[in-house]
Motif scaffolding. Structure first.
Motif, mmCIF file in Angstrom:
data_model
loop_
_atom_site.group_PDB
_atom_site.id
_atom_site.type_symbol
_atom_site.label_atom_id
_atom_site.label_comp_id
_atom_site.label_asym_id
_atom_site.label_seq_id
_atom_site.Cartn_x
_atom_site.Cartn_y
_atom_site.Cartn_z
ATOM 1 N N LEU A 265 8.089 -10.226 8.503
ATOM 2 C CA LEU A 265 7.646 -8.829 8.528
ATOM 3 C C LEU A 265 7.836 -8.166 7.174
ATOM 4 C CD1 LEU A 265 6.643 -6.515 10.408
ATOM 5 C CD2 LEU A 265 9.041 -5.927 10.739
ATOM 6 N N TYR A 266 8.970 -8.386 6.550
ATOM 7 C CA TYR A 266 9.204 -7.795 5.228
ATOM 8 C C TYR A 266 8.201 -8.320 4.201
ATOM 9 C CZ TYR A 266 13.516 -5.252 6.282
ATOM 10 O OH TYR A 266 14.425 -4.344 6.769
ATOM 11 N N ARG A 267 7.913 -9.627 4.244
ATOM 12 C CA ARG A 267 6.949 -10.180 3.289
ATOM 13 C C ARG A 267 5.561 -9.593 3.510
ATOM 14 N NH1 ARG A 267 9.706 -15.116 4.449
ATOM 15 N NH2 ARG A 267 8.029 -15.687 5.894
ATOM 16 N N ALA A 268 5.135 -9.498 4.766
ATOM 17 C CA ALA A 268 3.804 -8.968 5.052
ATOM 18 C C ALA A 268 3.707 -7.489 4.696
ATOM 19 C CB ALA A 268 3.461 -9.188 6.524
ATOM 20 N N LEU A 269 4.742 -6.712 4.995
ATOM 21 C CA LEU A 269 4.717 -5.288 4.634
ATOM 22 C C LEU A 269 4.687 -5.104 3.129
ATOM 23 C CD1 LEU A 269 7.249 -3.765 7.211
ATOM 24 C CD2 LEU A 269 4.781 -3.397 7.123
ATOM 25 N N ARG A 270 5.367 -6.002 2.409
ATOM 26 C CA ARG A 270 5.354 -5.898 0.947
ATOM 27 C C ARG A 270 3.942 -6.155 0.403
ATOM 28 N NH1 ARG A 270 8.735 -9.680 -0.067
ATOM 29 N NH2 ARG A 270 10.538 -8.405 0.497
ATOM 30 N N ARG A 271 3.249 -7.123 0.987
ATOM 31 C CA ARG A 271 1.873 -7.377 0.549
ATOM 32 C C ARG A 271 0.966 -6.198 0.857
ATOM 33 N NH1 ARG A 271 2.300 -12.360 3.499
ATOM 34 N NH2 ARG A 271 3.084 -14.068 2.202
ATOM 35 N N LEU A 272 1.079 -5.675 2.074
ATOM 36 C CA LEU A 272 0.237 -4.540 2.451
ATOM 37 C C LEU A 272 0.548 -3.311 1.603
ATOM 38 C CD1 LEU A 272 0.345 -4.917 6.349
ATOM 39 C CD2 LEU A 272 -1.595 -5.397 4.850
ATOM 40 N N ALA A 273 1.831 -3.069 1.327
ATOM 41 C CA ALA A 273 2.194 -1.922 0.501
ATOM 42 C C ALA A 273 1.729 -2.110 -0.932
ATOM 43 C CB ALA A 273 3.711 -1.715 0.546
ATOM 44 N N ASP A 274 1.684 -3.339 -1.405
ATOM 45 C CA ASP A 274 1.204 -3.601 -2.758
ATOM 46 C C ASP A 274 -0.259 -3.209 -2.911
ATOM 47 O OD1 ASP A 274 1.602 -4.649 -5.416
ATOM 48 O OD2 ASP A 274 0.336 -6.324 -4.802
ATOM 49 N N HIS A 275 -1.022 -3.267 -1.808
ATOM 50 C CA HIS A 275 -2.426 -2.844 -1.838
ATOM 51 C C HIS A 275 -2.605 -1.392 -1.431
ATOM 52 C CE1 HIS A 275 -4.076 -6.850 -2.556
ATOM 53 N NE2 HIS A 275 -3.215 -7.320 -1.679
ATOM 54 N N GLY A 276 -1.524 -0.695 -1.091
ATOM 55 C CA GLY A 276 -1.642 0.686 -0.652
ATOM 56 C C GLY A 276 -2.172 0.834 0.754
ATOM 57 N N LEU A 277 -2.106 -0.222 1.553
ATOM 58 C CA LEU A 277 -2.635 -0.165 2.914
ATOM 59 C C LEU A 277 -1.616 0.388 3.902
ATOM 60 C CD1 LEU A 277 -4.447 -3.630 2.938
ATOM 61 C CD2 LEU A 277 -5.495 -1.381 2.705
ATOM 62 N N VAL A 278 -0.334 0.300 3.596
ATOM 63 C CA VAL A 278 0.721 0.903 4.405
ATOM 64 C C VAL A 278 1.618 1.723 3.489
ATOM 65 C CG1 VAL A 278 0.701 -0.895 6.171
ATOM 66 C CG2 VAL A 278 2.188 -1.147 4.189
ATOM 67 N N VAL A 303 6.501 5.476 -6.024
ATOM 68 C CA VAL A 303 6.940 4.874 -7.278
ATOM 69 C C VAL A 303 5.787 4.098 -7.895
ATOM 70 C CG1 VAL A 303 8.673 3.364 -8.333
ATOM 71 C CG2 VAL A 303 9.258 4.746 -6.325
ATOM 72 N N ALA A 304 5.670 4.141 -9.207
ATOM 73 C CA ALA A 304 4.540 3.499 -9.887
ATOM 74 C C ALA A 304 4.506 2.004 -9.636
ATOM 75 C CB ALA A 304 4.605 3.786 -11.390
ATOM 76 N N GLU A 305 5.699 1.376 -9.560
ATOM 77 C CA GLU A 305 5.729 -0.065 -9.366
ATOM 78 C C GLU A 305 5.523 -0.460 -7.902
ATOM 79 O OE1 GLU A 305 7.945 1.667 -10.924
ATOM 80 O OE2 GLU A 305 7.728 1.033 -13.030
ATOM 81 N N GLU A 306 5.570 0.512 -6.980
ATOM 82 C CA GLU A 306 5.461 0.179 -5.562
ATOM 83 C C GLU A 306 4.052 -0.267 -5.200
ATOM 84 O OE1 GLU A 306 6.244 2.251 -1.196
ATOM 85 O OE2 GLU A 306 6.822 3.300 -3.042
ATOM 86 N N ILE A 307 3.037 0.368 -5.795
ATOM 87 C CA ILE A 307 1.646 0.033 -5.533
ATOM 88 C C ILE A 307 1.014 -0.334 -6.866
ATOM 89 C CG2 ILE A 307 -0.559 0.844 -4.650
ATOM 90 C CD1 ILE A 307 0.937 2.798 -2.895
ATOM 91 N N SER A 308 0.798 -1.622 -7.065
ATOM 92 C CA SER A 308 0.239 -2.071 -8.334
ATOM 93 C C SER A 308 -1.218 -1.682 -8.466
ATOM 94 C CB SER A 308 0.398 -3.596 -8.463
ATOM 95 O OG SER A 308 -0.287 -4.242 -7.399
ATOM 96 N N GLU A 309 -1.995 -1.861 -7.406
ATOM 97 C CA GLU A 309 -3.418 -1.534 -7.458
ATOM 98 C C GLU A 309 -3.909 -1.287 -6.042
ATOM 99 O OE1 GLU A 309 -7.681 -3.512 -8.839
ATOM 100 O OE2 GLU A 309 -5.780 -4.533 -9.229
ATOM 101 N N PRO A 310 -4.294 -0.054 -5.691
ATOM 102 C CA PRO A 310 -4.796 0.209 -4.342
ATOM 103 C C PRO A 310 -6.046 -0.613 -4.047
ATOM 104 C CG PRO A 310 -4.269 2.256 -5.486
ATOM 105 C CD PRO A 310 -4.198 1.164 -6.505
#
Length: 435
Positions: A265-278, A303-310
């Motif tokens: 769950l943490y890995r998947a949420l990190r991927r989704l947050a990296d795209h700005g989807l969650v 945070v700027a580093e939280e979402i690399s590219e929406p």
């Protein structure tokens, strides 16, 4: 004929079982000399005796009773949709643990889509069609069929497809005592506690026993390349389905509603947050406003580093993970396989029909098939070739047999022209002498 007779017998047994009959009534019905549907059971009795026939009827009755008890009698189209709605609720509240369980959810949702189009649990679908709908390969599809869906009673294949017809499937609710998907032993216990007896190793599954998903969203998005195996994956798909069913959930709540382990769950949420989807707000996670379309955004104060590219659509997400075009390539492979299969069927259809034989003095004599394809003299060409009356040139695939009739040579033929002509001449001579 035996297989056909068995199917007729099984159909009659199912009708008797659904009408509330007994095995004795079924046996009396099938063994009655004036009942046409019981000819197969009576032939068993003639060949092997009455006791063998009764044992055979008992086995058919047991199978028919099990089939009738696990199916629902649909009285109307509205009743069929009510059954499908109840089945959808059952699917959405069933824990689909592990990667194989989440893949099984995608396949089952694909079959539910087909059933909703067909208007009932009975529907038709091929393996390639289901794989394209679920966004997985045929190999993975077959593994899920044999290890999850069919053993646990979610799907039954009534008839294997042939030619241009897909297989016949029936959707069921699954066994009540086997509705959960067990994860492998190495992942069955939580990783948050060390396997030490002194510390009392955690012995219960990490995920909850109930789930809460929006399978309609999963069924609509699972065909995108963004949810392929090496992209966001099935874990992100079910997390989006869980958050769409009930937004603003904590990690502990998502573990239960999505049936995804805490580490995954943490890995998947990190991927989704990296795209700005969650979005992460304190301890809760929410979906972005346009996450179902694949568009992410950067919330105020992030945070700027939280979402690399929406994300800018599911195609952009797939391109970023290197899985763009997986679905189109899979469809192209399936189209090529379908074309090759049709060509193989056409080659089989080109073969001459099975030879008809008669038995005379214990010897089989081939009856020559009628050949009404006489070749006019004007079409004759040297070396036994045939002139095309339209073009005037020799047709490469046709030859003239010794009796003045056409023989078609195709790549499917295993014999040469001389062998075909000799076999036909020999069969005709033997038949004339016998007649």
């Amino acid at each position: 004929m035996a297989e056909h007779g068995h199917r007729v017998t099984a159909a009659i047994a199912c009708h008797v079982a659904r009408a509330g009959g007994t095995v004795d009534q079924l046996a009396q019905l099938l063994l009655h000399p004036e009942h046409e549907g019981g000819w197969h059971a009576r032939s068993v009795a003639l060949r092997s005796g009455q006791s063998r026939a009764l044992a055979y009827i008992g086995r058919v009755w047991a199978s028919a009773s099990a089939s009738v008890s696990s199916t629902t009698m649909l009285e109307s189209r509205r009743h069929a949709y009510e059954v499908l709605a109840a089945l959808r609720d059952r699917i959405e509240t069933t824990p689909w643990c592990g990667e194989r369980g989440r893949t099984a959810l995608r396949v089952l949702r694909a079959h539910l889509n087909f059933a909703e189009i067909a208007g009932g649990p009975l529907h038709h679908a091929s393996e390639r069609q289901t794989a394209e709908e679920a966004g997985i390969s045929r190999t993975t599809l077959r593994v899920v069929y044999e290890t999850v869906l069919k053993p646990r009673g979610w799907l039954r294949r009534l008839r294997v497809g042939h030619g241009r017809e897909g297989s016949s499937w029936y959707l069921a609710e699954g066994s009540a005592d086997r509705h959960s998907i067990p994860a492998p032993q190495s992942r069955f216990r939580t990783t948050q506690y060390p396997p030490d007896l002194a510390l009392e190793e955690w012995f219960t599954p990490e995920t909850g026993t109930t789930a809460d998903l929006d399978s309609t969203v999963i069924g609509r998005m699972m065909g995108h390349d963004a949810f392929a195996r090496r992209s966001l994956g099935s874990a992100a798909l079910v997390i989006i389905g869980a958050l769409h069913a009930r937004d603003a959930q904590t990690v502990a709540e998502l573990v239960g509603s999505s049936s995804v382990s805490r580490a995954t769950l943490y890995r998947a949420l990190r991927r989704l947050a990296d795209h700005g989807l969650v979005h992460h707000n304190g301890e809760t996670w929410t979906l972005a406003p346009h996450a179902l379309e694949g568009f992410g955004d950067r919330p105020p104060g992030a945070v700027a580093e939280e979402i690399s590219e929406p994300a800018r659509g599911w195609e952009a997400v797939a391109t970023r993970h290197g899985t763009a075009g997986v679905a189109s390539r899979r469809k192209a492979v399936h189209a090529a396989e379908r074309a090759a299969y049709q060509r193989a069927l056409e080659r089989l259809w080109e073969h001459r029909s099975k030879a008809v034989v008669i038995v005379r003095d214990g010897r089989q004599v081939v009856v020559p098939a009628p050949r009404p394809d006489e070749v006019p003299t004007s079409w004759h060409a040297p070396d036994g070739r045939v002139l095309d009356p339209v073009t005037g040139s020799a047709a490469p695939d046709w030859r003239i047999a010794t009796d003045g009739r056409l023989i078609l040579i195709t790549p499917a033929d295993q014999r040469s022209y001389d062998e075909l002509a000799a076999a036909h001449a020999e069969a005709r001579s033997e038949w004339e002498s016998t007649a």
